[in-house]
Design an enzyme around this catalytic site. Sequence first.
Site, PDB file in Angstrom:
ATOM      1  CB  THR A 464     -80.359  -0.401   7.084  1.00 28.34           C
ATOM      2  OG1 THR A 464     -79.349  -0.640   8.083  1.00 28.34           O
ATOM      3  CG2 THR A 464     -79.747   0.479   6.018  1.00 28.34           C
ATOM      4  CG  LEU A 629     -85.464  -9.936   5.300  1.00 29.03           C
ATOM      5  CD1 LEU A 629     -84.038  -9.427   5.437  1.00 29.03           C
ATOM      6  CD2 LEU A 629     -85.529 -11.430   5.609  1.00 29.03           C
ATOM      7  CD  GLU A 704     -77.302   1.488  -2.677  1.00 31.83           C
ATOM      8  OE1 GLU A 704     -76.339   2.142  -3.056  1.00 31.83           O
ATOM      9  OE2 GLU A 704     -77.229   0.281  -2.391  1.00 31.83           O
TER      10      GLU A 704
END
Lengths: 745, 188
Positions: A464, A629, A704
């Site tokens: 991730t 981010l 997701e």
Amino acid sequence: MIGQPVNRVDGPLKVSGRATYAYEYWDAGQPLYGCIVGATIGKGRITRIHTENAERAQGVRMVMTHQNVPVQGVRDESVQFEYWRAQPVLTGPDIHYHGEPVALVVAATFEQARAAADLLDVEYTVGRGRFAFAADDDEAYIPKVVNAGLPTDTAVGDFEAGFRAAAVRVDQRYTTPYEFSMPMEPHACLVEPRGEDLVVHVSSQIVDAAQTSVAATLRMAPERIHIVTPFVGGGFGSKLGVHAETILAALAARVLGQPVKVALTRQQIFQLVGMRPTSSQRVRLAAGRDGKLTAIAHDVTMHTNPDLEFAEQTAATTRSLYAAPHRLTSHRLTPLDLPRGADVRAPGEAPGLLAVESAVDELAHALGMDPIEVRIRNEPTVDPERDVPYSDRHLVDCLRDGARRFGWEHRPATPASLREGRWLVGYGMSAAIRGHFQGPTAVQVRLEADGTGVVRTDMTDIGTGTYTILTQVVADGLGLPADRVRVELGRSGLPTSWGSGGSWGAANSCAAAARACAALREKVLVAACGDADSPLHGRDPAGAHFGDGSVRIDGAEGASQALGEIVARHHPEGMEAQGEIRFMGDDPNYSDYSIHTYGAHFAEVGVDADTAEIRLRRMLGVFSVGRVLNPKTARSQLIGGMIWGAGAALEEEAVVDSRSGAFVNRDLAQYLVPVHADVPDVEAVILDGYDDKANLLGAKGVGELGICGAGAAVANAVFNATGLRVRDFPITIEKLLPGLPDVDA
Amino acid sequence: MSEPDTGGGERQAGAAPLSAVELRVNDQVRRLELDPRTSLLDALREHLRLSGTKKGCDHGQCGACTVLVNGRRINSCLTLAVMHEGDEVVTIEGLGAPDDLHPMQRAFVECDGFQCGYCTPGQICSAVGMLAEVRAGSPSHATAEVASSRISLTDEEIRERMSGNICRCAAYPNIVAAIRGIAEGGAA
């Protein structure tokens, strides 16, 4: 640094093969190898196990069966979440599903263990299993709650009356198959006994869950279990909890007093980690001629294991997606003697939006209206079931921006009307929505006397980008260059997080890290400004700026001191502070607002006019996720999710043999996941944003969202290309071929 | 360099005769005494402790175990180590190290051609092997002119030729971008 497309800081390790995964540790010396033997029946009872031949085989150290397995803890339903519960194995002679472990064979080498596993002779009495799913099963029951603690059923207004009265109605049933997470790294564990303790190298998404679960199963104190999982080769939900390989490796290592490692075979992953339940979903939509919805119902029936209930929250996002005065959602479960249903990437939203967003396309077609326009006309002003405002809803922006970028105006208004050579060409789109979750997470940030920053949390990076985004947040938070920040993850003993899952990991850990940085800056300023020998002495910390590894007060005219120097003078052992994020249930923003992420998917497909071969030609997603981010890693996750959506629409399906309860296509040659050749140009665009209700960074999850609705965009494109609506997913050649239209080239 | 590796002595006690094999792995001669059932993949991972080569399926269906043998990419799970006497094996560790990356490795970092990283060594070894196949004029299902010795490396060619390497994170578009960049730059 925050918001910059920084390369993954763990990238050089991963691309050079130096990132170490669970099965690959050698620090405890040569481990023994365990192979799991699974039941060859789907329901029944072991009558006898002949272990002698296996035990006598070369190199074999142990054959563990239900007859000699150490006493284990029992699964305790008073523990709130499944992944923290004991997961006992080899619990007795009863077989509950095909492939359930009946033995672990441990030997000196992998080859010996595997060969000995084949020598195990197990006799069974075959029972009568229920393996075939039927949506209208008499045994379907109403679960108390569905996954994530969400309500099973909801009702607003008078659905039946609203549905009957409408000018245009859609009433269709969609079915979705069993699907598997199938991370590329098989579920694996290497357990090293160290005195009374166990060091557990395991591929896990949540360290705290793994530690608690292993401890509860082995009836040990949690602090005696040391979880190590700095790199995880994909999880997609399937590594939220630990599985048989972990428990068996731990039991065997403890009995033998030696390190033991066990990995599931690819085939065993289809048996032992759970799968997305198969579903039958009835979707009813009613609208006026103006396209405004008056009634929405989404009724879902799924399979569940009879003993280990799992109710995917398939209708849950339907509650927040569109406005309509009359509404119903429901979830029902049909017990089958199959493995437990489990969280697979975007649990609920992935299959639910596949159905609902196909149905909205059907409604648009029935209305003779553009499907984007139908969605825009049903944009709610408040969450229609919770009656609270949305925190930061930009669905319509995503729809409009995506339409422009994709060239939606070129979509053939009439299905099956565009032919290019062999290909029938169609465009499809879909909306995306996903709830944003927040869970308790602590992050410690340290400053060392050499001026480096260290971030410590038991959070995981399952691909991730956690290492990277925490580096960015703390580099910003302490004013350090990125190469002066080190991130330590994936180990018990570090501050506890909620791990990676539910797309909450980035926001949880980065918000907690930002808090820790704020607290640490305070400490640094108190130390420096109160130090008579510091150039910052007596200055007002309110004017402080952290940058380039120093703290400066009062700008260029003022004074500065290097962070390392401050730390070395006052706390040569290092200065640290902890930041925490609390459970969403204790944060009023999560009850006062409906907090989601949004998106719009667009797909173009070609369907071979003669063979019905379906080729995805391009995909675009436009997303609103609050503050981004790291646009590079976020884009990658979104693209990955979109490709999952395409796989769900066109490829993925695990098939149960209704006689034996076995998944017949249990390998990667037969359970089809997207490969390079299936994936054309896929682009993800993220809108600028900031959700001030989500957390102090304004950031929400992305992992997701990409899959949510993506499959429906593909399915709707297939309809646009062919005029054929396939409601039994995946959409495959044999379902299209009989009705393929005759369109002139 | 050449040193025998018996795979840890004690573990083989009472075992049937082992087979000796000598491989040249990442420019080093490695002599192994192996159970003849040992795959090349397990020889690399469990005996030479070169765990950069990954086991994803052990059945030749995922490509995570791809290495270069005598310059050609193969699934190391589908071949026994003892069949490779004298062979030259290059693994991901041999292509480059974190502080000295191969251009293809660097391109994967730059293009974010991976997420979890588990299929990545196989993708990279496969990409390097694949470009050599293209240079050698070897056609694929996606090649328009199979008789031509010059193959135009379109994205479709890359995708077709890389389809033996599954990436469940689905970094495919970024992987293709990384390979395309290297192919155009001629660096690999």
